[in-house]
Design an enzyme around this catalytic site. Structure first.
Site, PDB file in Angstrom:
ATOM      1  N   SER A  87      -7.048  54.556  46.854  1.00 25.81           N
ATOM      2  CA  SER A  87      -6.823  54.842  48.478  1.00 25.81           C
ATOM      3  C   SER A  87      -5.307  55.000  48.518  1.00 25.81           C
ATOM      4  CB  SER A  87      -7.386  53.850  49.429  1.00 25.81           C
ATOM      5  OG  SER A  87      -6.524  53.709  50.458  1.00 25.81           O
ATOM      6  N   LYS A  88      -4.898  55.833  49.730  1.00 31.42           N
ATOM      7  CA  LYS A  88      -3.499  56.140  49.823  1.00 31.42           C
ATOM      8  C   LYS A  88      -2.758  54.860  50.450  1.00 31.42           C
ATOM      9  CE  LYS A  88      -4.621  59.220  53.418  1.00 31.42           C
ATOM     10  NZ  LYS A  88      -4.506  60.722  53.649  1.00 31.42           N
ATOM     11  N   ARG A  89      -3.683  53.912  50.865  1.00 32.10           N
ATOM     12  CA  ARG A  89      -3.041  52.748  51.413  1.00 32.10           C
ATOM     13  C   ARG A  89      -3.049  51.551  50.536  1.00 32.10           C
ATOM     14  NH1 ARG A  89      -6.096  55.344  55.155  1.00 32.10           N
ATOM     15  NH2 ARG A  89      -7.889  54.735  54.017  1.00 32.10           N
TER      16      ARG A  89
END
Ligand code: GLU
Ligand code: ZN
Length: 492
Positions: A260-262
């Protein structure tokens, strides 16, 4: 007209958050594809969501691409025949096209409220019917429209999907077909008049004459809608062609979950701050879904461009492997010539990375030690700990290392070693080695055991760069001083 043989690709991020590896992989594949074919790389900023977009993120995107060396032919700060390349500056274009689509019957006003949509979706789901928009407002009579307006309802603009299957040849995944019940009519303009991604993205691809859309698999479900919209744009004379689409595989992170981009390991800035080389990172990211050859996974950016072909991209999910990324980066560090290596490391030897006063940095000492460090780094930031003994007033204090090295009778060993080193030739690492070897022999210790206390006394660490070269570069006085300090500490 664009020549059919020269591709025009686009990288079109939304400026939200920090750049992440998925985004960079998309930029890289588009760039490599364009450069390989002598095509055009268009860089467009999809900043139509004022609530989420930020100028800081926009600046970071530009800065990241520059750092990576992924240049663009048209886009921000560069301009081009389709300027402006920031969607926030193209609102008139979208309003005009939305109206023309509506006038031609490709889109219509939808007055359904969220509550009504939710309720009908629930009913459909329970009945086992497709749960997307049901076409309720497709063909409202003038009377119904009048009634809704009187009720004070607002409307969104919805695109009318054709009632037929949509088939296309994905450049990565081969032929794909989507049936109408899975691709319902969808919103393209909000009630407040704001155009949505669903409209502005394909409209700009059409206006900017994009030939190939290469993007992440997460966007695959929007492709049949966009193909239908492209057809409508051709119908109203705005465009001449439908671009080809290729969907790049998912990138899986820890525990085989989609990265995930997080996720912290997805942050581009993290790699940059740790001292990945751009070419090392690009080499690794290119392997997320593609391979250079069966027996070679280290290559230059030029070699990547020479070989890259979208047809060789694998549809299976790729796995993000930090250890492999680091190993590849380490290889790229070794491939630098010494001068480039020395320069690349220098920022990590200055504020704010260095833990010594700025004036302690000594360029000559750094240039002397650099060749010994080059083969040992995984990332450039590793350099700080490897050479800090040269620039700190006193070596780092690490009790665990101290305890590990100062075993047996370190006082006797260090006293002998100090005496022999004091008489040695300090222009010769061999002579310094011979001195420590001889001191060890006097106490029945092999070189490894004899040099451990010397190393910790002088550098503070149990492992590090070749010791005798390190001593030579640190110099006689400072080295002997540190051995004296260690002896004093052992006596205390
Ligand atoms: N702005 C979109 C995004 O960042 C672009 C998607 C696309 O490549 O079509 O997800
Ligand atoms: Zn409706």
């Amino acid at each position: 007209m664009v020549n059919a043989t020269t591709p025009r690709v686009r990288f079109c991020p939304s400026p939200t958050g920090n750049p992440h590896v998925g985004l960079v992989r998309t930029a890289l594949f588009n760039w490599a594809f364009a450069r390989h074919a002598g095509g055009t790389m268009v860089f467009r900023i999809e900043d139509t969501d004022a609530a989420r977009d930020s100028e800081e993120s926009y600046n970071q995107l530009l800065d990241s691409l520059r750092w990576l060396g992924l240049d663009w032919d048209e886009g921000p700060e560069k301009g081009g025949p389709h300027a402006p390349y920031r969607q926030s500056q193209r609102m008139d274009i979208y309003a005009d096209i939305a109206k023309r689509l509506q006038d031609a019957g490709h889109a219509y006003d939808c007055y359904c409220t969220t509550a009504e949509l939710d309720e009908r979706r629930d009913v459909a789901r329970k009945a086992g019917r497709p749960s997307g928009y049901d076409g309720h407002c497709r063909d409202l009579t003038a009377g119904q429209v009048e009634e809704y307006r009187t009720e004070g309802r607002t409307s969104i603009v919805r695109f009318r999907m054709p009632d037929e299957a949509i088939t296309f040849e994905d450049l990565v995944r081969g032929e794909l077909t989507f049936t109408p019940e899975n691709v319902p009519d969808y919103g393209i303009v909000r009630a407040n008049g704001a155009p949505l991604y669903t409209l502005v993205n394909p409209v700009d691809d059409a206006l900017m004459e994009i030939t190939h859309v290469l993007r992440g698999e997460d966007l695959l479900s929007s492709t049949p809608r966009q193909i239908a919209l492209h057809k409508a744009l051709i119908d109203i004379g705005v465009s001449q062609r439908i671009p080809l689409f290729g969907h790049l595989p998912y990138v899986m992170g820890e525990g085989n979950k989609k990265l995930s981009k997080r996720d912290p390991e997805a942050s581009l800035n993290l790699y940059r701050e740790r001292g990945f080389l751009p070419e090392g990172l690009l080499n690794y990211l290119s392997l997320l879904g593609w391979s250079f050859s069966a027996d070679q996974d280290i290559f230059s950016v030029a070699e990547l461009v020479e070989r890259f072909d979208i047809a060789d991209v694998n549809a299976n999910p790729a796995r993000f492997d930090l250890k492999k990324a680091e190993a590849i980066n380490a290889d790229h560090i070794r491939l630098l010539d010494v001068k480039a290596f020395t320069e690349a490391c220098t920022p990590w030897l200055r504020a704010p990375h260095a833990n010594w006063p700025e004036e302690n940095f000594d360029q000559a000492a750094w240039e002397a030690i650099a060749p010994y460090a080059q083969t040992r780094l995984t990332v450039l930031s590793d350099i700080t700990a490897n050479v800090d003994f040269l620039f700190l007033d006193r070596p780092v204090e690490d009790e665990a290392s101290w305890a590990k090295a100062m075993k047996g009778d370190p006082v006797a060993l260090l006293t002998t070693a100090r005496a022999k080193l004091a008489d040695a030739d300090w222009t010769s690492p061999e002579a310094l080695k011979a001195a420590v070897l001889a001191a060890g022999e006097e106490h029945g210790l092999k070189l490894g055991k004899a040099q451990a206390p010397v190393r910790v006394a002088v550098t503070g660490r149990t492992v590090g760069l070749p010791l005798f070269e390190s001593l030579e570069i640190l110099g006689r006085d400072r080295s002997l001083e540190r051995i004296d300090a260690a002896l004093a500490k052992l006596a205390a």
